[in-house]
Design a protein around this motif. Structure first.
Motif, PDB file in Angstrom:
ATOM      1  N   GLY A   1     -16.797   0.293   1.536  1.00  0.00           N
ATOM      2  CA  GLY A   1     -17.731   1.571   1.955  1.00  0.00           C
ATOM      3  C   GLY A   1     -18.338   2.109   0.705  1.00  0.00           C
ATOM      4  N   ASP A   2     -18.682   1.277  -0.351  1.00  0.00           N
ATOM      5  CA  ASP A   2     -19.214   2.031  -1.652  1.00  0.00           C
ATOM      6  C   ASP A   2     -20.855   2.134  -1.162  1.00  0.00           C
ATOM      7  OD1 ASP A   2     -16.808   1.127  -2.474  1.00  0.00           O
ATOM      8  OD2 ASP A   2     -17.472   0.323  -4.283  1.00  0.00           O
ATOM      9  N   TRP A   3     -21.292   3.262  -2.067  1.00  0.00           N
ATOM     10  CA  TRP A   3     -22.775   3.377  -1.726  1.00  0.00           C
ATOM     11  C   TRP A   3     -23.257   4.094  -3.280  1.00  0.00           C
ATOM     12  CZ3 TRP A   3     -19.802   7.312  -0.004  1.00  0.00           C
ATOM     13  CH2 TRP A   3     -20.310   8.784  -0.213  1.00  0.00           C
ATOM     14  N   TYR A   4     -24.675   4.168  -3.392  1.00  0.00           N
ATOM     15  CA  TYR A   4     -25.173   4.806  -4.402  1.00  0.00           C
ATOM     16  C   TYR A   4     -26.532   5.381  -3.824  1.00  0.00           C
ATOM     17  CZ  TYR A   4     -28.144   0.410  -4.748  1.00  0.00           C
ATOM     18  OH  TYR A   4     -28.940  -0.576  -4.253  1.00  0.00           O
ATOM     19  N   ASP A   5     -27.131   6.261  -4.601  1.00  0.00           N
ATOM     20  CA  ASP A   5     -28.178   7.006  -4.047  1.00  0.00           C
ATOM     21  C   ASP A   5     -29.176   7.727  -5.012  1.00  0.00           C
ATOM     22  OD1 ASP A   5     -30.212   7.851  -2.053  1.00  0.00           O
ATOM     23  OD2 ASP A   5     -29.048   9.360  -1.093  1.00  0.00           O
ATOM     24  N   THR A   6     -30.433   7.746  -4.967  1.00  0.00           N
ATOM     25  CA  THR A   6     -31.409   8.799  -5.702  1.00  0.00           C
ATOM     26  C   THR A   6     -32.132   9.281  -4.970  1.00  0.00           C
ATOM     27  OG1 THR A   6     -32.707   6.748  -6.424  1.00  0.00           O
ATOM     28  CG2 THR A   6     -30.965   6.849  -7.887  1.00  0.00           C
ATOM     29  N   LEU A   7     -32.352  10.375  -4.961  1.00  0.00           N
ATOM     30  CA  LEU A   7     -33.507  11.198  -4.293  1.00  0.00           C
ATOM     31  C   LEU A   7     -34.060  12.338  -5.193  1.00  0.00           C
ATOM     32  CD1 LEU A   7     -34.470  11.656  -1.332  1.00  0.00           C
ATOM     33  CD2 LEU A   7     -32.442  13.358  -1.303  1.00  0.00           C
ATOM     34  N   ALA A   8     -35.719  12.414  -5.101  1.00  0.00           N
ATOM     35  CA  ALA A   8     -36.300  13.201  -5.448  1.00  0.00           C
ATOM     36  C   ALA A   8     -36.175  14.643  -4.999  1.00  0.00           C
ATOM     37  CB  ALA A   8     -37.584  12.905  -5.667  1.00  0.00           C
ATOM     38  N   LEU A   9     -35.700  15.586  -5.848  1.00  0.00           N
ATOM     39  CA  LEU A   9     -35.623  17.116  -5.113  1.00  0.00           C
ATOM     40  C   LEU A   9     -36.692  17.990  -5.307  1.00  0.00           C
ATOM     41  CD1 LEU A   9     -31.711  17.540  -5.940  1.00  0.00           C
ATOM     42  CD2 LEU A   9     -32.618  16.745  -3.869  1.00  0.00           C
ATOM     43  N   PRO A  10     -36.830  18.984  -4.559  1.00  0.00           N
ATOM     44  CA  PRO A  10     -37.791  19.860  -5.027  1.00  0.00           C
ATOM     45  C   PRO A  10     -37.580  20.559  -6.407  1.00  0.00           C
ATOM     46  CG  PRO A  10     -37.080  20.272  -2.999  1.00  0.00           C
ATOM     47  CD  PRO A  10     -36.214  19.446  -3.524  1.00  0.00           C
ATOM     48  N   GLY A  11     -38.560  20.738  -7.193  1.00  0.00           N
ATOM     49  CA  GLY A  11     -38.565  21.391  -8.450  1.00  0.00           C
ATOM     50  C   GLY A  11     -38.569  20.299  -9.580  1.00  0.00           C
ATOM     51  N   GLY A  12     -38.697  18.902  -9.485  1.00  0.00           N
ATOM     52  CA  GLY A  12     -38.756  17.955 -10.270  1.00  0.00           C
ATOM     53  C   GLY A  12     -37.512  17.214 -10.645  1.00  0.00           C
ATOM     54  N   SER A  13     -36.349  17.861 -10.277  1.00  0.00           N
ATOM     55  CA  SER A  13     -35.029  17.087 -10.529  1.00  0.00           C
ATOM     56  C   SER A  13     -34.641  16.142  -9.517  1.00  0.00           C
ATOM     57  CB  SER A  13     -33.878  18.106 -10.573  1.00  0.00           C
ATOM     58  OG  SER A  13     -33.660  18.682  -9.301  1.00  0.00           O
ATOM     59  N   THR A  14     -33.761  15.295  -9.852  1.00  0.00           N
ATOM     60  CA  THR A  14     -33.454  14.099  -9.116  1.00  0.00           C
ATOM     61  C   THR A  14     -31.788  14.167  -8.800  1.00  0.00           C
ATOM     62  OG1 THR A  14     -35.085  12.535 -10.090  1.00  0.00           O
ATOM     63  CG2 THR A  14     -33.092  11.633  -9.255  1.00  0.00           C
ATOM     64  N   LEU A  15     -31.571  13.880  -7.470  1.00  0.00           N
ATOM     65  CA  LEU A  15     -30.153  13.660  -6.998  1.00  0.00           C
ATOM     66  C   LEU A  15     -29.596  12.255  -7.289  1.00  0.00           C
ATOM     67  CD1 LEU A  15     -27.663  14.564  -5.418  1.00  0.00           C
ATOM     68  CD2 LEU A  15     -28.735  13.789  -3.373  1.00  0.00           C
ATOM     69  N   LEU A  16     -28.402  12.170  -7.843  1.00  0.00           N
ATOM     70  CA  LEU A  16     -27.573  10.959  -8.293  1.00  0.00           C
ATOM     71  C   LEU A  16     -26.493  10.984  -7.504  1.00  0.00           C
ATOM     72  CD1 LEU A  16     -28.837  10.842 -12.158  1.00  0.00           C
ATOM     73  CD2 LEU A  16     -30.005   9.869 -10.296  1.00  0.00           C
ATOM     74  N   THR A  17     -26.081   9.931  -6.701  1.00  0.00           N
ATOM     75  CA  THR A  17     -24.779   9.746  -6.236  1.00  0.00           C
ATOM     76  C   THR A  17     -24.370   8.681  -6.032  1.00  0.00           C
ATOM     77  OG1 THR A  17     -25.653  11.550  -4.564  1.00  0.00           O
ATOM     78  CG2 THR A  17     -23.520  10.533  -3.882  1.00  0.00           C
ATOM     79  N   VAL A  18     -23.026   8.520  -6.325  1.00  0.00           N
ATOM     80  CA  VAL A  18     -22.060   7.250  -6.266  1.00  0.00           C
ATOM     81  C   VAL A  18     -20.832   7.640  -5.316  1.00  0.00           C
ATOM     82  CG1 VAL A  18     -20.844   5.598  -7.179  1.00  0.00           C
ATOM     83  CG2 VAL A  18     -22.989   5.847  -8.087  1.00  0.00           C
ATOM     84  N   GLY A  19     -20.584   7.044  -4.328  1.00  0.00           N
ATOM     85  CA  GLY A  19     -19.396   7.167  -3.315  1.00  0.00           C
ATOM     86  C   GLY A  19     -18.907   5.991  -2.976  1.00  0.00           C
ATOM     87  N   ASP A  20     -17.550   6.044  -2.792  1.00  0.00           N
ATOM     88  CA  ASP A  20     -16.567   4.844  -2.040  1.00  0.00           C
ATOM     89  C   ASP A  20     -15.948   5.875  -0.782  1.00  0.00           C
ATOM     90  OD1 ASP A  20     -14.952   2.914  -1.522  1.00  0.00           O
ATOM     91  OD2 ASP A  20     -14.092   2.876  -3.484  1.00  0.00           O
ATOM     92  N   VAL A  21     -16.241   5.200   0.359  1.00  0.00           N
ATOM     93  CA  VAL A  21     -15.258   5.356   1.598  1.00  0.00           C
ATOM     94  C   VAL A  21     -14.141   4.527   1.641  1.00  0.00           C
ATOM     95  CG1 VAL A  21     -15.348   5.350   3.975  1.00  0.00           C
ATOM     96  CG2 VAL A  21     -17.374   6.158   2.922  1.00  0.00           C
ATOM     97  N   MET A  22     -12.903   5.374   2.096  1.00  0.00           N
ATOM     98  CA  MET A  22     -11.633   4.690   1.988  1.00  0.00           C
ATOM     99  C   MET A  22     -11.848   3.681   3.123  1.00  0.00           C
ATOM    100  SD  MET A  22      -7.824   6.203   2.872  1.00  0.00           S
ATOM    101  CE  MET A  22      -8.333   6.537   4.528  1.00  0.00           C
TER     102      MET A  22
END
Length: 587
Positions: free
Chosen positions: A394-415
């Motif tokens: 259940g691994d994943w990564y994600d990038t998402l443009a946020l209001p204000g010019g910043s970027t969300l970076l996420t990496v996760g792993d479901v058991m």
């Protein structure tokens, strides 16, 4: 000297023709001794349960006792003056007559085994005899004929064959328990079955399976059967057949009415005579291939269904060639029992492969969504599923443009693993995105995500690393929920793992998550990853983390080269988990 055995009645008739000389005459005394000798020999020959025959130099019957007459199914008088082929047409006459002529010519006794039938027609059962031949000679040593002693050993042979089959059965069942189903790879499981069957039970064995989607939802009868060949094993002398009969992976479409189709339709073993006039049993192949099978010497086939959960999932076809006997009903039953035991392993592997493909497609579909970072941010992403023998995670990564010019970076792993883990990953990913779009900082996103997970009663725990990155200030705010630390690759200096305050994984219960703010040097790269990159069963995870930090990254080159360097850790390793990677720097 005559080859006829004198009966008592014949002796008395001879006395009458001699004119009844004086009882004390030498002729009468000699004749009495001759009669006594013939009477004893006749009693021995007629009374034994062993077949006895006397054949002349032309190999024609001159005497047959009742035991042999009963074996041959022909009255004793009907043998006299006839040759072997006239009386027992189902026996290998050429071989037997060659042995008899050898005895006549050399004078050396011969013993040999004969099999065949004593009645014409293919329906007569095969019988077995042990023959012993020796030569009859004149006083000067000239050959007169041959005496044949025949002992039928059919019942003994059948008992021995039954014991041999029982021993083979126990051995095969014992080996099947340990050799079949060692992995969840469908092809390997089928190959394990064919390698068990060859050469113990067949000279060639193939496994053809129905497509899982077709056997879960049975095709319309008019569509016919569509199978795929997943395994083929043959003895060395049939190596040519492995290329000509359809290599593993080839589609198989049996002809309607063929024995292979009958086996699937009737769900029972079907034994085929491949040398028959119609050739319908030739593995379901078209008629133009019959000549090929005959050239290879393939003469007997046995098709047994693969049945699991009351569904037919495929068929095992066993073939014998020249030098091997035809399949018996007992051997067909044995093959059917082995196929039944193997079918569950094959079905489990096939269902696993189907679920794994679905999970991979789902995961890739989710990860291929438009994940556009904000302006001024350069990202590289990579997802590596585990090997074919492991379940999808259940691994994943994600990038998402946020209001204000910043970027969300996420990496996760479901058991956990499997389709359920991939679906749960989609839920976690959506929750993190939704909360981040509300303007919450990373630690607050993780706290709120925990409350959402509890409300959804989500049973699967997940680790997660969340980062908001502002390219204008090169500032990163990082928070982790039980996830491994990211790797910072500066432009001047060795890579280092960031020391972050670790909060509990999502789904493990409420707990505070704290964040750390970090200003990245110009040109620095931040690498986020899941544990499949560094975790090994045979070493401590700290060793894997140290190995990652020791890699020689080219941070000034394309970000893809950073990912290429990171995955060198997987070279030669036994990886049991999938891997997600996300590299980021200012554009």
């Amino acid at each position: 000297m005559s080859l006829d055995i004198l009966s008592e009645e014949q002796a008395r008739d001879l006395l009458r023709r001699l004119g009844r000389p004086s009882p004390d005459s030498p002729e009468v005394a000699a004749l009495a001794r001759l009669v006594a000798d013939h009477t004893v020999m006749r009693a021995v020959a007629d009374g034994t349960s062993v077949g006895v025959a006397v054949l002349d130099a032309e190999l024609r019957y001159r005497y047959v006792n009742e035991a042999l007459a009963a074996m041959n199914g022909t009255p004793a008088p009907d043998h006299l003056g006839k040759r072997l082929a006239d009386v027992v047409p189902g026996v290998n006459v050429d071989h037997t007559e060659a042995a008899l002529r050898s005895v006549l010519e050399t004078g050396r006794p011969v013993a040999h085994l004969v099999e065949g039938t004593t009645a014409p027609g293919p329906a007569a059962p095969v019988r077995f005899w042990h023959n012993a031949f020796h030569r009859l000679e004149e006083e000067d040593g000239a050959p007169l004929g041959v005496v044949a002693l025949v002992l039928e050993i059919t019942e003994d042979r059948r008992i021995r064959e039954a014991l041999s089959l029982a021993s083979t059965r126990l051995t095969l069942f014992d080996e099947a328990a340990t050799r079949i189903g060692t992995t969840l790879d469908v092809r390997q499981t089928c190959q394990e079955l064919t390698e068990l069957l060859v050469p113990r039970l067949a000279d060639l064995a193939v496994v053809d399976v129905l497509d899982l989607d077709r056997h879960l939802a049975a095709p319309h009868p008019q569509e016919g059967l569509h199978l795929h060949r997943l395994a083929l094993t043959a003895v060395p002398r049939l190596a040519e057949a492995t290329h000509l009969l359809g290599a593993p992976g080839a589609p198989v479409t049996p002809r309607p009415g063929s024995d292979l189709t009958r086996c699937l339709d009737e769900q029972r073993p079907v034994v085929s005579d491949l040398l028959g006039p119609d050739g319908t049993g030739l593995l379901g192949l078209p008629p133009e291939r019959i000549a090929l099978h005959r050239r290879l010497g393939l003469h007997s086939a046995c098709h047994v269904p693969l049945t699991a959960r009351h569904d037919v999932i495929g068929v095992v076809s066993l073939v014998r060639s020249t030098g091997s006997p035809p399949f018996t009903p007992q051997e067909a039953d044995l093959a059917g029992e082995l196929a039944l035991r193997a079918a569950n392993s094959i079905d489990n592997a096939q269902r696993y492969a189907h679920e794994r493909r679905s999970a991979v497609l789902l995961q890739r579909a989710l990860l291929s969504d438009a994940t556009v970072p904000g302006p001024g941010v350069e990202c590289a992403r990579r997802y590596l599923p585990a090997g074919a023998a492991a379940e999808i995670g259940g691994d994943w990564y994600d990038t998402l443009a946020l209001p204000g010019g910043s970027t969300l970076l996420t990496v996760g792993d479901v058991m956990g693993h499997g389709l359920d883990a991939a679906a749960t990953m989609a839920e976690y990913r959506s929750v993190i995105r939704t909360l981040a779009l509300q303007g919450l900082p990373p630690a607050a996103v993780l706290d709120a995500a925990e409350h959402t997970v509890q409300a959804l009663d989500q049973e699967r725990v997940a680790t997660c690393l969340t980062v908001t990155f502002s390219p204008a200030t090169r500032t990163a705010v990082l928070a982790t929920a039980g996830h491994l630390p990211p790797l910072l690759i500066p432009p001047d200096g060795p890579p280092r793992l960031l020391d972050l305050p670790v909060g509990p994984p999502l789904g493990a219960g409420p707990g505070p998550h704290r964040s750390r703010t970090l200003r990245l040097p110009p040109g620095a790269v931040l690498l986020l990853y899941t544990d499949g990159l560094v975790e090994r069963r045979d070493q401590d995870i700290d060793q894997g983390l140290a190995a990652l930090a020791a890699l020689a990254f080219e941070q000034a080159g394309p970000l893809e080269s950073v990912l290429d360097t990171a995955v060198t850790l997987l070279a030669g390793a036994r990886v049991g988990d999938d891997v997600s990677l996300l590299a980021v720097r200012t554009a």
